[in-house]
Design an enzyme around this catalytic site. Structure first.
Site, PDB file in Angstrom:
ATOM      1  N   GLU A  94       0.811  -1.214   0.000  1.00 11.20           N
ATOM      2  CA  GLU A  94       0.000   0.000   0.000  1.00 11.20           C
ATOM      3  C   GLU A  94       0.847   1.268   0.000  1.00 11.20           C
ATOM      4  OE1 GLU A  94      -2.975  -2.384   2.744  1.00 11.20           O
ATOM      5  OE2 GLU A  94      -0.811  -2.268   2.739  1.00 11.20           O
ATOM      6  N   CYS A 145       3.139   8.684   1.233  1.00  9.87           N
ATOM      7  CA  CYS A 145       3.760   7.775   2.189  1.00  9.87           C
ATOM      8  C   CYS A 145       3.993   6.442   1.485  1.00  9.87           C
ATOM      9  CB  CYS A 145       2.801   7.614   3.373  1.00  9.87           C
ATOM     10  SG  CYS A 145       3.333   6.428   4.586  1.00  9.87           S
ATOM     11  N   CYS A 152       6.668  -6.452   8.275  1.00  5.26           N
ATOM     12  CA  CYS A 152       7.844  -5.877   8.943  1.00  5.26           C
ATOM     13  C   CYS A 152       8.351  -6.870   9.984  1.00  5.26           C
ATOM     14  CB  CYS A 152       7.481  -4.559   9.620  1.00  5.26           C
ATOM     15  SG  CYS A 152       8.909  -3.751  10.415  1.00  5.26           S
ATOM     16  N   CYS A 156       6.877  -4.389  16.499  1.00 10.91           N
ATOM     17  CA  CYS A 156       6.316  -3.430  17.470  1.00 10.91           C
ATOM     18  C   CYS A 156       4.873  -3.847  17.791  1.00 10.91           C
ATOM     19  CB  CYS A 156       6.340  -2.014  16.907  1.00 10.91           C
ATOM     20  SG  CYS A 156       7.994  -1.488  16.414  1.00 10.91           S
ATOM     21  N   CYS A 159       1.587  -2.153  16.142  1.00  5.32           N
ATOM     22  CA  CYS A 159       1.617  -1.882  14.700  1.00  5.32           C
ATOM     23  C   CYS A 159       1.134  -3.088  13.896  1.00  5.32           C
ATOM     24  CB  CYS A 159       3.044  -1.515  14.303  1.00  5.32           C
ATOM     25  SG  CYS A 159       3.257  -1.347  12.517  1.00  5.32           S
ATOM     26  N   GLY A 201       6.655  -1.454   6.777  1.00  5.32           N
ATOM     27  CA  GLY A 201       8.048  -1.891   6.741  1.00  5.32           C
ATOM     28  C   GLY A 201       9.024  -0.932   7.381  1.00  5.32           C
ATOM     29  N   SER A 233      11.684   7.247   7.971  1.00  2.59           N
ATOM     30  CA  SER A 233      11.319   6.990   9.363  1.00  2.59           C
ATOM     31  C   SER A 233      11.858   5.628   9.795  1.00  2.59           C
ATOM     32  CB  SER A 233       9.793   6.994   9.496  1.00  2.59           C
ATOM     33  OG  SER A 233       9.405   6.634  10.802  1.00  2.59           O
ATOM     34  N   SER A 257      11.164   6.728  15.468  1.00  2.00           N
ATOM     35  CA  SER A 257      10.035   6.279  16.271  1.00  2.00           C
ATOM     36  C   SER A 257      10.549   5.954  17.666  1.00  2.00           C
ATOM     37  CB  SER A 257       9.412   5.038  15.620  1.00  2.00           C
ATOM     38  OG  SER A 257       8.903   5.381  14.360  1.00  2.00           O
ATOM     39  N   HIS A 259       8.690   6.532  21.019  1.00  4.68           N
ATOM     40  CA  HIS A 259       7.559   5.890  21.706  1.00  4.68           C
ATOM     41  C   HIS A 259       7.754   5.628  23.195  1.00  4.68           C
ATOM     42  CE1 HIS A 259       6.399   5.576  17.647  1.00  4.68           C
ATOM     43  NE2 HIS A 259       6.876   4.396  17.390  1.00  4.68           N
ATOM     44  N   ASN A 333      -3.549   4.382  16.560  1.00  2.00           N
ATOM     45  CA  ASN A 333      -4.704   3.968  15.762  1.00  2.00           C
ATOM     46  C   ASN A 333      -5.009   2.513  16.091  1.00  2.00           C
ATOM     47  OD1 ASN A 333      -5.009   6.394  14.154  1.00  2.00           O
ATOM     48  ND2 ASN A 333      -3.064   5.806  13.221  1.00  2.00           N
ATOM     49  N   CYS A 376      -1.488   5.710  10.266  1.00  2.00           N
ATOM     50  CA  CYS A 376      -0.251   5.062  10.705  1.00  2.00           C
ATOM     51  C   CYS A 376      -0.517   3.701  11.321  1.00  2.00           C
ATOM     52  CB  CYS A 376       0.425   5.896  11.782  1.00  2.00           C
ATOM     53  SG  CYS A 376       1.021   7.434  11.176  1.00  2.00           S
TER      54      CYS A 376
HETATM   55  N1  SAH Z   1       9.175   1.254  10.413  1.00  2.00           N
HETATM   56  C1  SAH Z   1       9.293   2.658  10.437  1.00  2.00           C
HETATM   57  C2  SAH Z   1       8.379   3.368   9.457  1.00  2.00           C
HETATM   58  C3  SAH Z   1       7.000   2.843   9.312  1.00  2.00           C
HETATM   59  S1  SAH Z   1       5.952   2.989  10.707  1.00  2.00           S
HETATM   60  C4  SAH Z   1       9.118   3.186  11.833  1.00  2.00           C
HETATM   61  O1  SAH Z   1       8.699   2.449  12.707  1.00  2.00           O
HETATM   62  O2  SAH Z   1       9.434   4.354  12.052  1.00  2.00           O
HETATM   63  C5  SAH Z   1       5.549   4.730  10.669  1.00  2.00           C
HETATM   64  C6  SAH Z   1       5.076   5.298  11.998  1.00  2.00           C
HETATM   65  O3  SAH Z   1       3.778   4.787  12.331  1.00  2.00           O
HETATM   66  C7  SAH Z   1       5.982   4.933  13.149  1.00  2.00           C
HETATM   67  O4  SAH Z   1       6.276   6.050  13.942  1.00  2.00           O
HETATM   68  C8  SAH Z   1       5.149   3.960  13.909  1.00  2.00           C
HETATM   69  O5  SAH Z   1       5.520   3.885  15.236  1.00  2.00           O
HETATM   70  C9  SAH Z   1       3.764   4.486  13.708  1.00  2.00           C
HETATM   71  N2  SAH Z   1       2.725   3.513  14.020  1.00  2.00           N
HETATM   72  C10 SAH Z   1       2.761   2.198  13.838  1.00  2.00           C
HETATM   73  N3  SAH Z   1       1.625   1.615  14.257  1.00  2.00           N
HETATM   74  C11 SAH Z   1       0.839   2.603  14.701  1.00  2.00           C
HETATM   75  C12 SAH Z   1      -0.483   2.646  15.240  1.00  2.00           C
HETATM   76  N4  SAH Z   1      -1.206   1.540  15.387  1.00  2.00           N
HETATM   77  N5  SAH Z   1      -0.980   3.833  15.589  1.00  2.00           N
HETATM   78  C13 SAH Z   1      -0.261   4.967  15.427  1.00  2.00           C
HETATM   79  N6  SAH Z   1       0.980   4.998  14.927  1.00  2.00           N
HETATM   80  C14 SAH Z   1       1.538   3.819  14.554  1.00  2.00           C
HETATM   81 FE1  SF4 Z   2       7.886  -2.115  11.667  1.00  6.01          FE
HETATM   82 FE2  SF4 Z   2       7.665   0.538  12.011  1.00  6.01          FE
HETATM   83 FE3  SF4 Z   2       5.581  -1.118  12.445  1.00  6.01          FE
HETATM   84 FE4  SF4 Z   2       7.631  -1.143  14.139  1.00  6.01          FE
HETATM   85  S1  SF4 Z   2       6.245   0.582  13.755  1.00  6.01           S
HETATM   86  S2  SF4 Z   2       6.600  -2.957  13.302  1.00  6.01           S
HETATM   87  S3  SF4 Z   2       9.314  -0.809  12.758  1.00  6.01           S
HETATM   88  S4  SF4 Z   2       6.567  -0.726  10.522  1.00  6.01           S
END
Ligand code: SAH
Ligand code: SF4
Length: 393
Positions: A94, A145, A152, A156, A159, A201, A233, A257, A259, A333, A376
């Site tokens: 996507e 984006c 991935c 996390c 995510c 990813g 990112s 990221s 967090h 989210n 996100c």
């Molecule tokens: N892997 C990279 C880039 C993709 S994720 C990274 O982690 O930075 C992009 C952003 O979306 C990251 O900051 C991630 O922490 C955030 N993200 C992932 N899952 C999310 C969720 N469920 N709600 C809000 N932000 C989220």
């Molecule tokens: Fe991968 Fe980024 Fe999602 Fe973490 S937040 S699982 S690094 S895509």
């Protein structure tokens, strides 16, 4: 050793020149071809009217149009568009187009009194006064984006991509294909102004493809984005952060990221923290050769009861001291597993208040495209079939 030929969309004009020469063409034909593909988004050789017929015939054999197909394009109420692309091997990925916001609309109430801020423009570059976009009649800027992997490996817990696990890396051609596809879904008044590597990813886990995609996107004959209009990112892969800084001289925007502001909390949310704990990660951020007037974006996904207490906010202020940063708070989210979710709005605002009072630029990220699962962390929900059950209505 025989190396596989580069996929067509991954080739630079110089690399095309080698191919075109074997077909009897000249280097300028290679540049014309690159422009058709990357600047105009045209993949059909018969539409490349300024190329000699023999070259077009040879190009037909490459089946450029089979690089990807757009299997769905969903538009959300806020005009965010999510495209689902099917790649040559059937994998789906996507990409999201996010138009800039002209008003101050947000789904979070504006905190009073100022100077608390809401960041409407995702993580696009914040140094617009140094704008280098070519003049254009299209007035609405769009941030795209892009995804860098199918799924991935970082795991996390909040995510959808992490829950899905890594299916495979994307090639540079498959990363730029998202931009080529996105071009044909821009409205007449829109133009692509920024690309953020924040889709599915971990870009730095797929460093070679990410770096090549960056070079292709910046190439003056192609999409011609300046480095400051691109942000990568990362969840914090320390050696690759250093590599990115060296390879691109600190010109490419970096978002990290974070967090959490202590190792215990962060490791519970992000397994990668066990490999590269906060002191090591913060060292890498201090060493990033950031250009003058640029800031590293710190992303902080707020998860109720896990990282949203105000003690974390104070620790974060301490941790970031001395770094040129802006902080984006992203209320989590929902991803459907039902356990983790966003904190109440008051908590998000109180957290922001602590950071603002300490002098940081701190924004609350609007939820864009939530109704099409384009926000996100939701990018794996429809395309990659996460292992968790998804109860979205
Ligand atoms: N892997 C990279 C880039 C993709 S994720 C990274 O982690 O930075 C992009 C952003 O979306 C990251 O900051 C991630 O922490 C955030 N993200 C992932 N899952 C999310 C969720 N469920 N709600 C809000 N932000 C989220
Ligand atoms: Fe991968 Fe980024 Fe999602 Fe973490 S937040 S699982 S690094 S895509």
């Amino acid at each position: 050793m025989v190396t596989a030929p580069l996929p067509p969309l991954a080739r630079t004009p110089d690399e095309w020149a080698d191919v075109v020469r074997t077909w009897g063409g000249r280097p300028f034909h290679a540049r014309q071809l690159f422009r058709w593909l990357h600047s105009r988004g045209v993949l059909a050789p018969d539409q490349m009217t300024d190329l000699p017929r023999e070259l077009r015939t040879n190009l037909s054999g490459l089946e450029l149009e089979r690089a990807f197909s757009v299997v769905s394009a969903q538009r959300s109420a806020d005009d965010t568009r999510k495209l689902l692309l099917r790649l040559r091997d059937g994998a789906t990925v996507e990409t999201v187009l996010i138009p800039g916001v002209t008003g101050g609309k947000s789904d979070l109430p504006s905190p009073v009194p100022p100077p608390l801020e809401l960041d409407a423009d995702a993580a696009a570059a914040d140094d617009d006064e140094e704008d280098s976009l070519a003049p254009s009649n299209a007035s609405v800027r769009v941030t795209q984006c892009v995804s860098t992997q199918v799924g991935c490996a970082m795991g996390c817990v909040f995510c959808a991509s992490g829950v899905a696990g890594l299916k495979r890396h994307l090639g540079a051609d498959e990363i730029v294909a998202q931009v080529v596809a996105g071009r044909s879904h821009l409205d007449a008044a829109e133009r692509l102004s920024n690309v953020v590597f924040m889709g599915m990813g971990e870009p730095l886990h797929n460093y070679e493809a990410t770096a090549r995609a960056l070079r292709l996107l910046m190439h003056p004959e192609g999409t011609a984005l300046s480095a400051r209009r691109i942000t990568v990112s990362t969840s914090g892969l320390v050696p690759e952060i250093a590599r990115l800084g060296t390879d691109f001289g600190g010109n490419v925007g970096l978002a990290v990221s974070l967090h959490a502001a202590d190792d215990e909390t962060r490791s519970r949310l992000m397994p990668i923290n066990k490999k590269y704990p906060l002191p090591v990660l913060m060292g890498a951020l201090r060493d990033y050769p950031l250009r003058r007037r640029r800031r590293i974006t710190i992303e902080y996904t707020m998860v109720a009861g896990r990282n949203d207490d105000l003690a974390q906010a104070s620790k974060l202020c301490k941790l970031l001291r001395g770094l040129a940063v802006k902080v984006n708070l992203i209320p989590m989210n929902p991803i459907g597993s039902g356990v983790l979710g966003p904190p109440p709005q008051e908590r998000v605002l109180a957290f922001q208040r602590v950071l603002c009072d300490a002098g940081y630029s701190c924004f609350i990220r609007r939820r864009r495209g939530d109704d099409v699962s384009a926000a996100c962390g939701q990018l794996a929900l429809l395309g990659a079939k996460p292992k968790v059950r998804v109860d979205r209505t």
